[in-house]
Design an enzyme around this catalytic site. Sequence first.
Site, mmCIF file in Angstrom:
data_model
loop_
_atom_site.group_PDB
_atom_site.id
_atom_site.type_symbol
_atom_site.label_atom_id
_atom_site.label_comp_id
_atom_site.label_asym_id
_atom_site.label_seq_id
_atom_site.Cartn_x
_atom_site.Cartn_y
_atom_site.Cartn_z
ATOM 1 C CB CYS A 128 83.538 14.651 64.470
ATOM 2 S SG CYS A 128 84.016 12.999 65.017
HETATM 3 N N1 PCA Z 1 86.290 11.057 64.882
HETATM 4 C C1 PCA Z 1 86.273 11.570 63.523
HETATM 5 C C2 PCA Z 1 85.101 10.900 62.844
HETATM 6 C C3 PCA Z 1 84.647 9.831 63.764
HETATM 7 C C4 PCA Z 1 85.378 10.046 65.022
HETATM 8 O O1 PCA Z 1 85.228 9.396 66.060
HETATM 9 C C5 PCA Z 1 86.233 13.091 63.483
HETATM 10 O O2 PCA Z 1 86.721 13.751 64.426
HETATM 11 O O3 PCA Z 1 85.737 13.647 62.495
#
Ligand code: PCA
Length: 232
Positions: A156
């Site tokens: 993310c």
């Molecule tokens: N959350 C993860 C990666 C994909 C998602 O939905 C994150 O917070 O990095």
Amino acid sequence: MAAPQRVLISAFEPFGGADRNPSQDVLTLLTQRADQGELHAQAEHRGVVLIPLTLPVEFGRAGKLLTAAIGDHSPALVVCLGLAAGTETIRLERLGVNLRDARIPDNAGAQPTDAPVAADGPAALFSTLRLKAAHARIAAAGIPVSLSLSAGSYVCNDLLYTALHHISSQRLQIPASFVHIPDLPGVDQQSADQHSPGSPLSIGQAATAVDLLVAESLHNTGDAATPLGTLH
Ligand code: PCA
């Protein structure tokens, strides 16, 4: 007809062995509301069109697909959505950091540690949506929300940093940010507007929060100067 204001909203596929990612449910609901003309953003701004995009949980590839979509659609703004398991509020991410440090492998098996997102980039970049103004609107709607100084160091954050770095290095005038969503039960398991026991909010409220963020951010003025900083 008003000129379209395209709003690019991304969600992530499931990762880490889960079979769903609530960011996809939120994006589906937002798309349904947009099709019905039910968004606050549509009521407040003319010509709002949503461009939904689901991304793989893969370092590098998610960002490449997002920046390609920015090139294809020339959006008025970009909001990326993802899951933050174990959190209790909608989190409006203020910073993307230039760091890949993965506790678990991504969906392609990559597990970078202490690596930069962009070798030539600054240590961090600020989100450019009107997060404080949106925070006030979302809180006034009774939805648990907080500003967050870190989207972590997994995919993310990789996506947020890549989007902000691309936009600033290409000198594009496109506001962008990231919204982390708690782990919420899916719309197929219950009505979108119901809370399940122990769940801090519903998928419907999460979609409303994103809608209000878009509505606030399409106003082309500076952010609210509310003192919402943290002491620790
Ligand atoms: N959350 C993860 C990666 C994909 C998602 O939905 C994150 O917070 O990095």
